[in-house]
Motif scaffolding. Structure first.
Motif, PDB file in Angstrom:
ATOM      1  N   GLY A   1       0.825  -1.192   0.000  1.00 47.63           N
ATOM      2  CA  GLY A   1       0.000   0.000   0.000  1.00 47.63           C
ATOM      3  C   GLY A   1       0.863   1.248   0.000  1.00 47.63           C
ATOM      4  O   GLY A   1       2.085   1.196  -0.128  1.00 47.63           O
ATOM      5  N   ALA A   2       0.212   2.378   0.181  1.00 49.91           N
ATOM      6  CA  ALA A   2       0.922   3.662   0.228  1.00 49.91           C
ATOM      7  C   ALA A   2       1.757   3.728   1.502  1.00 49.91           C
ATOM      8  O   ALA A   2       1.366   3.190   2.540  1.00 49.91           O
ATOM      9  CB  ALA A   2      -0.073   4.810   0.204  1.00 49.91           C
ATOM     10  N   PRO A   3       2.934   4.368   1.415  1.00 52.06           N
ATOM     11  CA  PRO A   3       3.756   4.475   2.629  1.00 52.06           C
ATOM     12  C   PRO A   3       3.067   5.360   3.662  1.00 52.06           C
ATOM     13  O   PRO A   3       2.442   6.366   3.313  1.00 52.06           O
ATOM     14  CB  PRO A   3       5.060   5.102   2.133  1.00 52.06           C
ATOM     15  CG  PRO A   3       4.746   5.694   0.812  1.00 52.06           C
ATOM     16  CD  PRO A   3       3.549   4.983   0.271  1.00 52.06           C
TER      17      PRO A   3
ATOM     18  N   THR B   1       2.621   8.101   6.667  1.00 54.36           N
ATOM     19  CA  THR B   1       3.259   9.393   6.944  1.00 54.36           C
ATOM     20  C   THR B   1       4.186   9.225   8.140  1.00 54.36           C
ATOM     21  O   THR B   1       3.764   8.721   9.190  1.00 54.36           O
ATOM     22  CB  THR B   1       2.195  10.460   7.266  1.00 54.36           C
ATOM     23  OG1 THR B   1       1.287  10.531   6.175  1.00 54.36           O
ATOM     24  CG2 THR B   1       2.830  11.820   7.500  1.00 54.36           C
TER      25      THR B   1
ATOM     26  N   ARG C   1      11.206   7.267   8.081  1.00 53.61           N
ATOM     27  CA  ARG C   1      10.153   6.729   7.227  1.00 53.61           C
ATOM     28  C   ARG C   1      10.024   5.237   7.498  1.00 53.61           C
ATOM     29  O   ARG C   1      11.008   4.564   7.789  1.00 53.61           O
ATOM     30  CB  ARG C   1      10.476   6.945   5.752  1.00 53.61           C
ATOM     31  CG  ARG C   1      10.435   8.395   5.343  1.00 53.61           C
ATOM     32  CD  ARG C   1      10.523   8.556   3.863  1.00 53.61           C
ATOM     33  NE  ARG C   1      11.720   7.901   3.338  1.00 53.61           N
ATOM     34  CZ  ARG C   1      11.982   7.761   2.057  1.00 53.61           C
ATOM     35  NH1 ARG C   1      11.151   8.199   1.163  1.00 53.61           N
ATOM     36  NH2 ARG C   1      13.088   7.164   1.655  1.00 53.61           N
TER      37      ARG C   1
ATOM     38  N   PRO D   1       5.639   0.666   3.774  1.00 51.91           N
ATOM     39  CA  PRO D   1       4.190   0.485   3.680  1.00 51.91           C
ATOM     40  C   PRO D   1       3.816  -0.955   4.025  1.00 51.91           C
ATOM     41  O   PRO D   1       4.637  -1.867   3.910  1.00 51.91           O
ATOM     42  CB  PRO D   1       3.893   0.797   2.220  1.00 51.91           C
ATOM     43  CG  PRO D   1       5.177   0.632   1.499  1.00 51.91           C
ATOM     44  CD  PRO D   1       6.263   0.906   2.492  1.00 51.91           C
TER      45      PRO D   1
END
Length: 101
Positions: free
Chosen positions: A68-70, A72, A79, A82
Motif C-alpha cells: 500500500g501507500a507508505p 506518513t 520513514r 508500507p
C-alpha cells in the motif's frame, strides 16, 4: 531500480534478475564474453523479494506482495515501510526457454 533476486540456469545459459520496478530481466550468455538481454517482461506484481529456479522444469518462481501507500512518518521520525496489501502475488511462475517463449 534495485535487484531483488537473481539466479543462473546453466542448462540454458540464462541469468534471471527480478527488479523492484516490476521487470524480470533475462540475459543469455552466448559465450564467456558475449551476453544479450533476451527479455524484460513486466510482471503483474511489482514487489518481488524471492526468486528461484526449478531446474527440472526450467520455471522461475517469484514470490512477493503488493504494498500500500507508505505511511506518513512521525515528526522527526524515520520513514517506515508500507504495509503489504496481501499475498496477491505469491507463487507466480514463469516458464522461459532460450528462444524467448
Amino acid at each position: 531500480m534495485g535487484v531483488d533476486g537473481a539466479v543462473f540456469n546453466p542448462a540454458t545459459m540464462e541469468a534471471f534478475s527480478s527488479q523492484r520496478d516490476g521487470t524480470l530481466t533475462i540475459v543469455k550468455e552466448n559465450s564467456p564474453t558475449s551476453f544479450v538481454v533476451e527479455q524484460n517482461p513486466q510482471r503483474r506484481c511489482r514487489a518481488r523479494r524471492t526468486l528461484t529456479l526449478d531446474s527440472k522444469t526450467n520455471q522461475i518462481l517469484l514470490i512477493g506482495a503488493e504494498f500500500g501507500a507508505p505511511p506518513t512518518p512521525p515528526a522527526g521520525g524515520r520513514r517506515t515501510r508500507p504495509a503489504a496489501a496481501g499475498p496477491s502475488c505469491a507463487g507466480v511462475v514463469f516458464r522461459f526457454s532460450s528462444s524467448g517463449k
